[in-house]
Scaffold this motif. Structure first.
Motif, PDB file in Angstrom:
ATOM      1  N   ASP A   1       4.658   2.662   4.391  1.00  0.00           N
ATOM      2  CA  ASP A   1       5.001   2.946   2.988  1.00  0.00           C
ATOM      3  C   ASP A   1       4.010   2.228   2.079  1.00  0.00           C
ATOM      4  O   ASP A   1       3.561   2.768   1.073  1.00  0.00           O
ATOM      5  N   HIS A   2       3.694   1.007   2.477  1.00  0.00           N
ATOM      6  CA  HIS A   2       2.723   0.240   1.694  1.00  0.00           C
ATOM      7  C   HIS A   2       1.366   0.932   1.714  1.00  0.00           C
ATOM      8  O   HIS A   2       0.689   1.026   0.697  1.00  0.00           O
ATOM      9  N   PHE A   3       0.989   1.429   2.902  1.00  0.00           N
ATOM     10  CA  PHE A   3      -0.297   2.149   2.990  1.00  0.00           C
ATOM     11  C   PHE A   3      -0.331   3.301   1.989  1.00  0.00           C
ATOM     12  O   PHE A   3      -1.285   3.435   1.213  1.00  0.00           O
ATOM     13  N   HIS A   4       0.724   4.138   2.003  1.00  0.00           N
ATOM     14  CA  HIS A   4       0.723   5.308   1.120  1.00  0.00           C
ATOM     15  C   HIS A   4       0.687   4.883  -0.348  1.00  0.00           C
ATOM     16  O   HIS A   4       0.078   5.557  -1.177  1.00  0.00           O
ATOM     17  N   SER A   5       1.321   3.748  -0.641  1.00  0.00           N
ATOM     18  CA  SER A   5       1.341   3.291  -2.036  1.00  0.00           C
ATOM     19  C   SER A   5      -0.031   2.751  -2.474  1.00  0.00           C
ATOM     20  O   SER A   5      -0.320   2.662  -3.662  1.00  0.00           O
ATOM     21  N   LEU A   6      -0.848   2.384  -1.509  1.00  0.00           N
ATOM     22  CA  LEU A   6      -2.179   1.857  -1.857  1.00  0.00           C
ATOM     23  C   LEU A   6      -3.156   2.970  -2.226  1.00  0.00           C
ATOM     24  O   LEU A   6      -4.158   2.739  -2.904  1.00  0.00           O
ATOM     25  N   LEU A   7      -2.886   4.180  -1.744  1.00  0.00           N
ATOM     26  CA  LEU A   7      -3.814   5.292  -1.985  1.00  0.00           C
ATOM     27  C   LEU A   7      -3.842   5.675  -3.460  1.00  0.00           C
ATOM     28  O   LEU A   7      -2.798   5.815  -4.091  1.00  0.00           O
ATOM     29  N   SER A   8      -5.055   5.800  -3.986  1.00  0.00           N
ATOM     30  CA  SER A   8      -5.175   6.243  -5.380  1.00  0.00           C
ATOM     31  C   SER A   8      -6.544   6.882  -5.567  1.00  0.00           C
ATOM     32  O   SER A   8      -7.329   6.980  -4.619  1.00  0.00           O
ATOM     33  N   GLU A   9      -6.811   7.284  -6.777  1.00  0.00           N
ATOM     34  CA  GLU A   9      -8.130   7.868  -7.041  1.00  0.00           C
ATOM     35  C   GLU A   9      -9.245   6.851  -6.866  1.00  0.00           C
ATOM     36  O   GLU A   9     -10.409   7.203  -6.711  1.00  0.00           O
ATOM     37  N   LYS A  10      -8.865   5.587  -6.910  1.00  0.00           N
ATOM     38  CA  LYS A  10      -9.882   4.528  -6.751  1.00  0.00           C
ATOM     39  C   LYS A  10     -10.268   4.330  -5.288  1.00  0.00           C
ATOM     40  O   LYS A  10     -11.288   3.721  -4.985  1.00  0.00           O
ATOM     41  N   THR A  11      -9.407   4.787  -4.361  1.00  0.00           N
ATOM     42  CA  THR A  11      -9.675   4.566  -2.941  1.00  0.00           C
ATOM     43  C   THR A  11     -10.896   5.371  -2.512  1.00  0.00           C
ATOM     44  O   THR A  11     -10.915   6.594  -2.607  1.00  0.00           O
ATOM     45  N   LYS A  12     -11.916   4.682  -2.021  1.00  0.00           N
ATOM     46  CA  LYS A  12     -13.157   5.376  -1.666  1.00  0.00           C
ATOM     47  C   LYS A  12     -13.508   5.266  -0.189  1.00  0.00           C
ATOM     48  O   LYS A  12     -14.454   5.898   0.277  1.00  0.00           O
ATOM     49  N   PHE A  13     -12.780   4.421   0.537  1.00  0.00           N
ATOM     50  CA  PHE A  13     -13.049   4.301   1.967  1.00  0.00           C
ATOM     51  C   PHE A  13     -11.853   3.629   2.648  1.00  0.00           C
ATOM     52  O   PHE A  13     -11.208   2.763   2.060  1.00  0.00           O
TER      53      PHE A  13
END
Lengths: 423, 151
Positions: free
Chosen positions: A172-184
């Protein structure tokens, strides 16, 4: 994948353990018949490095006795032979991993260099200020530090997927970390410290929806399960040959061609160029663009028979056997008073981390060594995991298909010697 | 039991491991240093009270194996009352002892109880465990400019 909780292989894939003759297999590994401190060697440090079958040792000796020459250079026969053998292993690996082309297989010094190559080449070109890179709590230092260095240089931000008390990632934490800023995203497939098998498929699926490249660190998975990089869908997959029954000093970077082509070279030098003048140098094509200088020819050539050997055994049989042995090891450890297991992941592969009550892992390691039992003790280059579990170090036992239940019994007996010393 | 093992884990060593002497944070102190063995994660902290070049008091805290903890404990008991110059020499002798180097009978005798750690010389990977506390002690002594913490 081996799973302590789901013993046996998947339905319809039943393989009889009797087909897997471990005593015959052990004959192929000369070191398993040696003694240490006057006791027969019981090698249970396979996550650090695996032993080599005779066919690998012979191949390296044969290379130096009959083929030794530099590759990609000479017109003479030896150079041609060495080049053919070296490139033959690249072809073999491409098929082994189901890459779409051997151009997607880059040889490095090891997993560490493969990750550094991606962080340096892809990272320095495509990561910018304010971008975010996701790794996990379970990473080996080699999948932390290169990204930290990159983030520091680019003023990018490193995000870390949390881990729970059992040693499983908090998805759940992983999915919450994903955003438009995530590049790798760079994650470990199997934890070297706890044996946790991470749900990399889920991570890759979520990343793909957002077009984020994913690197999978397969240093602890490639020797225990069949890896199909296209089925997995990752953009990069890295591992070390020496953990796959092959010589040390060779790493493999699989990268999707589309990404590798738009990445700048990692190191400059011979072999990675098309032409050089003082005004301008043009780079060689894939995969040579990323292989500057004379590589570890002997090591790569030695990887060939290691791949053949594993394929001959077959991963169905390997997994079935290793899983059975892993479950057995778990039972022994859980049934030994004074043993504390660290991490109870949902799906486990090949590794148990433990402590003996009131005894430091280094003392455990030294006493076991004198009994002929080789295990790893320390922080396993995964200090964040140790910190998360609140221990400075653990003892780690890690198995391979050439280990036996008798060896696990002997290991259990040796643990009693440790208790005896500290009584 | 294996004689090398018995030699390494002598009763004195196990005793100091289970019941370390001078195991506390010392306030106030005049000198302090932290030691760390990045290879195995062992940590030790040394606190000193030095007056007129003499180690009046010493304590330690840390995390480590039986060898490193007992070595630290034995060291604190040993150096109390010795001069800074003595301690430097003691360190050299101790180092020779655990490395299996040259050491005169007289120097060995001077080391007293510390001699129980001689068994480490058979275990090259463990020499650092035995010497970590000593390296940290020397670092603490050299750190003359550190502010005295009195609160």
């Amino acid at each position: 994948m081996s799973s302590a909780k789901a013993a046996g292989s998947a339905p319809g894939k039943e393989v009889s353990t009797s087909a897997f003759n471990v005593h015959e297999i052990r004959k192929d590994f000369p070191i398993l018949h040696t003694e240490v401190h006057g006791k027969p060697l019981v090698y249970l440090d396979n996550a650090a490095s695996t032993q080599k079958p005779q066919c690998v040792i012979d191949k390296v000796a044969e290379y130096y006795s009959a083929t030794n020459a530099n590759i990609h250079r000479g017109v003479h026969l030896l150079s041609q032979k060495a080049t053919l053998e070296y490139e033959g292993v690249r072809e073999k690996l491409a098929a082994y991993l189901n890459a779409s082309s051997s151009k997607e297989i880059i040889f490095t010094r090891g997993t560490t260099e493969a990750i550094n190559l991606v962080a340096y080449s892809y990272g320095r070109k495509y990561i910018h200020e304010g971008d975010e890179i996701i790794i996990s709590y379970l990473e080996h230092h080699s999948n932390i530090v290169p990204w930290q260095m990159l983030c520091e240089e680019k003023k990018a931000v490193l995000k870390v997927i949390r881990m729970d008390d059992n040693g499983d990632l908090d998805m759940d934490h992983f999915h919450s970390l994903l955003s438009e800023k995530t590049k790798f995203i760079s994650v470990v497939h199997v934890s070297n410290a706890l044996g946790t098998v991470n749900p990399v498929e889920e991570i890759i699926r979520a990343a793909k929806e957002r077009g984020i490249p994913v690197l999978v660190d397969g240093a602890q998975s490639v020797q225990h399960q069949h890896i199909d990089v296209r089925a997995l869908g990752c953009d990069f997959f890295v591992f070390s040959a020496h953990k796959l029954y092959a010589p040390t000093g060779v790493g493999v970077l699989y990268g999707r061609k589309e990404l590798l082509e738009k990445m700048p070279p990692y190191q400059g030098g011979g072999d990675m160029i098309a032409s050089v003048s003082f005004e301008k140098t043009t780079y060689n094509e894939l995969p040579y663009k990323f292989e500057a200088g004379t590589p570890n020819i002997e090591g790569v050539i030695g990887l060939g028979p290691a791949l053949d050997y594993i394929q001959k055994l077959g991963f169905d049989a390997i997994q079935n056997y290793e899983n059975d042995l892993l479950v057995y090891t778990g039972k022994i450890l859980r049934g030994t008073p004074g043993v504390k297991l660290l991490g109870e992941p949902k799906v486990r592969s090949s590794v148990y981390s433990f402590q003996l009550e009131g005894i430091h892992p280094h003392d455990t390691g030294t006493i076991l060594d004198l009994e002929g039992v080789a295990i790893r003790t320390g922080h396993h280059c995964a200090q964040p995991v140790m910190k998360r579990l609140g221990v400075p170090a653990t003892a780690r036992v890690s198995i391979s298909f050439y280990n036996t239940k008798e060896e696990i019994d002997y290991f259990a007996l040796s643990l009693q010697k440790v208790f005896e010393v500290f009584k | 039991m294996n004689p090398e093992l018995r030699e390494l884990y002598q009763q004195v060593i196990l005793d100091h491991y289970k019941d370390p002497r001078n195991y506390k944070v010392m306030e106030p102190h005049t000198h302090h240093a932290e030691g760390h063995n990045p290879l195995c994660g062992d940590q030790v902290e040394i606190f000193l009270k030095v007056e007129d070049n003499v180690i009046k008091d010493i304590s330690f805290q840390g995390n480590g194996c039986a060898i490193s903890k007992s070595s630290a404990s034995l060291m604190t008991a040993f150096v109390k009352g010795r001069t800074v110059e003595d301690v430097q020499k003691d360190f050299d002798h101790f180092h020779a002892l655990v490395m299996g180097g040259e050491i005169s009978d007289e120097d060995r005798e001077q080391l007293g109880k510390l001699a129980v750690l001689e068994g480490v010389k058979e275990f090259p990977m463990r020499v650092k465990c035995a010497s970590l506390a000593w390296h940290t002690l020397i670092a603490a002594i050299k750190n003359e400019h550190e502010k005295v913490i009195t609160e």
